[in-house]
Enzyme design. Structure first.
Site, PDB file in Angstrom:
ATOM      1  N   ASP A 177       0.776  -1.105   0.033  1.00  0.00           N
ATOM      2  CA  ASP A 177       0.215  -0.088   0.107  1.00  0.00           C
ATOM      3  C   ASP A 177       1.056   1.257   0.110  1.00  0.00           C
ATOM      4  OD1 ASP A 177      -2.362   1.533   0.420  1.00  0.00           O
ATOM      5  OD2 ASP A 177      -1.730   1.940   2.305  1.00  0.00           O
ATOM      6  N   ASP A 235      -0.013   5.112   0.876  1.00  0.00           N
ATOM      7  CA  ASP A 235       0.050   6.058   2.104  1.00  0.00           C
ATOM      8  C   ASP A 235      -0.305   5.379   3.422  1.00  0.00           C
ATOM      9  OD1 ASP A 235      -0.342   8.021   0.016  1.00  0.00           O
ATOM     10  OD2 ASP A 235      -2.373   8.035  -0.040  1.00  0.00           O
TER      11      ASP A 235
END
Length: 188
Positions: free
Chosen positions: A7, A9
């Protein structure tokens, strides 16, 4: 050569409730770039899978997103590594698309692009939807405590999920990289 899905952020860079909207606002978390470079130098393909609803909300445009990703790629390359690919969902939470995590559309696209199965690979995230996406494709879910990770861990402790009980938890991406590389060395 293993694919590791990350992922963005909260895992690689600082997250913001106001969204990360520009390359200037895109700030790497301590150690994340070096961890990515180490994994890449060890022969693993790093693939980013990220929801970017700020596009749908009009908070930034595609040029802004590409500038953020160019900055991330350049930092990893400067550290001696490489990002194999970046996949993102441009839709909002209410768009009911296939690609927005926790749905597995981004991972389906990664499998198609790399002509492989992600079953058994590691997927690193800081939110419950990242872990749910990993499980949907048979990946090994990894939770980092950066970003929303502490809150996600607290939620998992409060509301245990039998499917997520085996989720590996690490302080940050650096700690995961160290663990992963030690495991890889021990099994070779």
């Amino acid at each position: 050569m293993a694919i590791i899905v990350l992922d963005r952020d909260g895992v690689i860079n600082c997250d913001s409730d106001a969204y990360v909207k520009s390359a200037d606002e895109w700030i790497p978390l301590p150690g994340s770039i070096e961890a990515m470079a180490e994994l890449s130098r060890a022969g693993h393909q790093l693939v980013i899978a990220t929801n970017q609803s700020g596009l749908a909300l009009g908070l930034f445009d595609l040029d802004d997103l590409e500038a953020m990703h160019a900055k991330m790629r350049a930092l990893v390359e400067d550290a001696g590594g490489e990002i194999a690919a970046i996949f993102y969902c441009p839709h909002g939470p209410d768009d009911n698309c296939r690609c927005r995590k926790p749905r597995a559309g981004l991972l389906d696209a990664i499998e198609a692009e790399f002509d492989t199965s992600l079953h058994g690979c590691y997927m690193v995230g800081d939110k419950l939807k990242d872990l749910q996406t990993a499980l949907a494709k048979g990946c090994n879910p990894v939770l980092v405590k950066t970003g929303a990770g502490e809150q996600t861990l607290a939620q998992l402790i409060r509301e245990p999920d039998a499917e997520l009980v085996s989720t590996a938890v690490f302080e940050d991406l650096s700690a995961f990289a160290e663990f992963f590389l030690q495991q890889a060395a021990a099994s070779s």
